[in-house]
Design a protein around this motif. Sequence first.
Motif, PDB file in Angstrom:
ATOM      1  N   THR A   7       0.853  -1.171   0.000  1.00 48.53           N
ATOM      2  CA  THR A   7       0.000   0.000   0.000  1.00 48.53           C
ATOM      3  C   THR A   7       0.890   1.221   0.000  1.00 48.53           C
ATOM      4  O   THR A   7       2.111   1.127   0.028  1.00 48.53           O
ATOM      5  CB  THR A   7      -0.900   0.005   1.238  1.00 48.53           C
ATOM      6  OG1 THR A   7      -0.083  -0.003   2.406  1.00 48.53           O
ATOM      7  CG2 THR A   7      -1.814  -1.221   1.253  1.00 48.53           C
ATOM      8  N   ALA A   8       0.274   2.399   0.010  1.00 47.55           N
ATOM      9  CA  ALA A   8       1.045   3.634  -0.049  1.00 47.55           C
ATOM     10  C   ALA A   8       2.007   3.785   1.121  1.00 47.55           C
ATOM     11  O   ALA A   8       3.058   4.407   0.994  1.00 47.55           O
ATOM     12  CB  ALA A   8       0.101   4.837  -0.100  1.00 47.55           C
ATOM     13  N   ASP A   9       1.655   3.195   2.277  1.00 50.35           N
ATOM     14  CA  ASP A   9       2.554   3.323   3.428  1.00 50.35           C
ATOM     15  C   ASP A   9       3.550   2.175   3.512  1.00 50.35           C
ATOM     16  O   ASP A   9       4.263   2.031   4.501  1.00 50.35           O
ATOM     17  CB  ASP A   9       1.747   3.427   4.728  1.00 50.35           C
ATOM     18  CG  ASP A   9       0.914   2.186   4.998  1.00 50.35           C
ATOM     19  OD1 ASP A   9       0.174   2.193   5.989  1.00 50.35           O
ATOM     20  OD2 ASP A   9       0.997   1.223   4.201  1.00 50.35           O
ATOM     21  N   ALA A  21       4.575  -1.793  -5.523  1.00 49.14           N
ATOM     22  CA  ALA A  21       4.028  -0.450  -5.633  1.00 49.14           C
ATOM     23  C   ALA A  21       5.080   0.561  -6.083  1.00 49.14           C
ATOM     24  O   ALA A  21       4.750   1.569  -6.703  1.00 49.14           O
ATOM     25  CB  ALA A  21       3.433  -0.030  -4.295  1.00 49.14           C
ATOM     26  N   TYR A  25       4.575   3.892  -8.494  1.00 48.15           N
ATOM     27  CA  TYR A  25       4.893   5.245  -8.051  1.00 48.15           C
ATOM     28  C   TYR A  25       5.973   5.877  -8.924  1.00 48.15           C
ATOM     29  O   TYR A  25       5.902   7.055  -9.279  1.00 48.15           O
ATOM     30  CB  TYR A  25       5.366   5.230  -6.591  1.00 48.15           C
ATOM     31  CG  TYR A  25       4.345   4.720  -5.602  1.00 48.15           C
ATOM     32  CD1 TYR A  25       2.975   4.788  -5.875  1.00 48.15           C
ATOM     33  CD2 TYR A  25       4.738   4.159  -4.393  1.00 48.15           C
ATOM     34  CE1 TYR A  25       2.040   4.320  -4.968  1.00 48.15           C
ATOM     35  CE2 TYR A  25       3.805   3.685  -3.481  1.00 48.15           C
ATOM     36  CZ  TYR A  25       2.458   3.768  -3.776  1.00 48.15           C
ATOM     37  OH  TYR A  25       1.546   3.302  -2.874  1.00 48.15           O
ATOM     38  N   CYS A  29       5.691   9.286 -11.128  1.00 50.59           N
ATOM     39  CA  CYS A  29       6.603  10.404 -10.867  1.00 50.59           C
ATOM     40  C   CYS A  29       7.269  10.877 -12.153  1.00 50.59           C
ATOM     41  O   CYS A  29       7.395  12.082 -12.400  1.00 50.59           O
ATOM     42  CB  CYS A  29       7.672   9.995  -9.861  1.00 50.59           C
ATOM     43  SG  CYS A  29       7.098   9.899  -8.160  1.00 50.59           S
ATOM     44  N   ALA A  47       5.779  13.387  -3.901  1.00 49.80           N
ATOM     45  CA  ALA A  47       5.078  12.505  -2.975  1.00 49.80           C
ATOM     46  C   ALA A  47       3.756  13.124  -2.530  1.00 49.80           C
ATOM     47  O   ALA A  47       2.709  12.468  -2.543  1.00 49.80           O
ATOM     48  CB  ALA A  47       5.965  12.213  -1.766  1.00 49.80           C
ATOM     49  N   GLN A  50       0.918  13.164  -5.130  1.00 48.73           N
ATOM     50  CA  GLN A  50       0.270  11.891  -5.440  1.00 48.73           C
ATOM     51  C   GLN A  50      -0.220  11.119  -4.212  1.00 48.73           C
ATOM     52  O   GLN A  50      -0.739  10.011  -4.343  1.00 48.73           O
ATOM     53  CB  GLN A  50       1.257  11.003  -6.214  1.00 48.73           C
ATOM     54  CG  GLN A  50       1.740  11.652  -7.493  1.00 48.73           C
ATOM     55  CD  GLN A  50       2.825  10.865  -8.169  1.00 48.73           C
ATOM     56  OE1 GLN A  50       2.554  10.046  -9.033  1.00 48.73           O
ATOM     57  NE2 GLN A  50       4.061  11.081  -7.759  1.00 48.73           N
ATOM     58  N   VAL A  52       1.663   9.890  -1.781  1.00 47.38           N
ATOM     59  CA  VAL A  52       2.601   8.778  -1.608  1.00 47.38           C
ATOM     60  C   VAL A  52       3.570   9.141  -0.481  1.00 47.38           C
ATOM     61  O   VAL A  52       3.971  10.299  -0.351  1.00 47.38           O
ATOM     62  CB  VAL A  52       3.385   8.542  -2.925  1.00 47.38           C
ATOM     63  CG1 VAL A  52       4.447   7.492  -2.736  1.00 47.38           C
ATOM     64  CG2 VAL A  52       2.433   8.144  -4.039  1.00 47.38           C
ATOM     65  N   SER A  54       6.711  10.142   1.391  1.00 45.91           N
ATOM     66  CA  SER A  54       7.948  10.755   0.899  1.00 45.91           C
ATOM     67  C   SER A  54       9.148   9.840   1.134  1.00 45.91           C
ATOM     68  O   SER A  54      10.110   9.861   0.365  1.00 45.91           O
ATOM     69  CB  SER A  54       8.176  12.113   1.572  1.00 45.91           C
ATOM     70  OG  SER A  54       8.240  11.973   2.981  1.00 45.91           O
ATOM     71  N   LEU A  57       9.433   7.514  -1.885  1.00 41.58           N
ATOM     72  CA  LEU A  57       9.991   8.168  -3.071  1.00 41.58           C
ATOM     73  C   LEU A  57      11.471   8.487  -2.879  1.00 41.58           C
ATOM     74  O   LEU A  57      12.225   8.511  -3.851  1.00 41.58           O
ATOM     75  CB  LEU A  57       9.226   9.457  -3.380  1.00 41.58           C
ATOM     76  CG  LEU A  57       7.882   9.304  -4.075  1.00 41.58           C
ATOM     77  CD1 LEU A  57       7.454  10.624  -4.700  1.00 41.58           C
ATOM     78  CD2 LEU A  57       7.919   8.227  -5.142  1.00 41.58           C
TER      79      LEU A  57
END
Length: 203
Positions: A7-9, A21, A25, A29, A47, A50, A52, A54, A57
């Motif tokens: 997931t995003a985290d 993921a 991402y 970017c 980040a 979107q 996301v 940081s 990224l």
Amino acid sequence: MIKHDETADGSDAGGVSLYGAAVEYGIHCMLWLIEPRPKPVSSRDLAELQGVPSTLLARIMPKLEKAGLVVSTSGISGGYRLAKAPQEITVLDIVDAIDGGKSVFACKDIRRNCVLFGGDAPSWVTKGVCGVHAVMLRAEKSMRHEMSRTSLLDLAAGFGVLAPADFGENVGQWLDGRATNRELARISAVKGSHRNRRRRTDN
């Protein structure tokens, strides 16, 4: 070779995919870097733009730089720009930069393990490439060919068809505004430091 997606985290999303993921991402970017900006775009701004993390990224962008797809500048006004024209960067370039050119299938050659062979598989079993492996190799070749023939510019063109006419301009204004605010904050900090030094000198 297949791993759980993130997931995003960075946590486990419960699904499985060949690429994580980070690839998604990273590609997004790169799309936002196509339009030339007065100042480079920071990974933190990419980040936030979107939604996301940081920190994620911060791990992705150096991989893209190492692969020669982006260039970076340091400092409070630093950030990233594309290192090549978007038509010269393929999806495969980005995927390989982030996920290291992983294979779709890792053949264990279990065809030689049949118990009836008594540990000594006959030549007719091991001759040539394993049929299962051959199918996977063809599938991988097809997938990589598709990614290699799709450029960053191709992706952007498809996205542009769906987006409102002013969306790209709005994103550009947001990114430029963020860069300007960082520069103003730096100038303010420098002025504040000078004032503090003068006060200490006067005292």
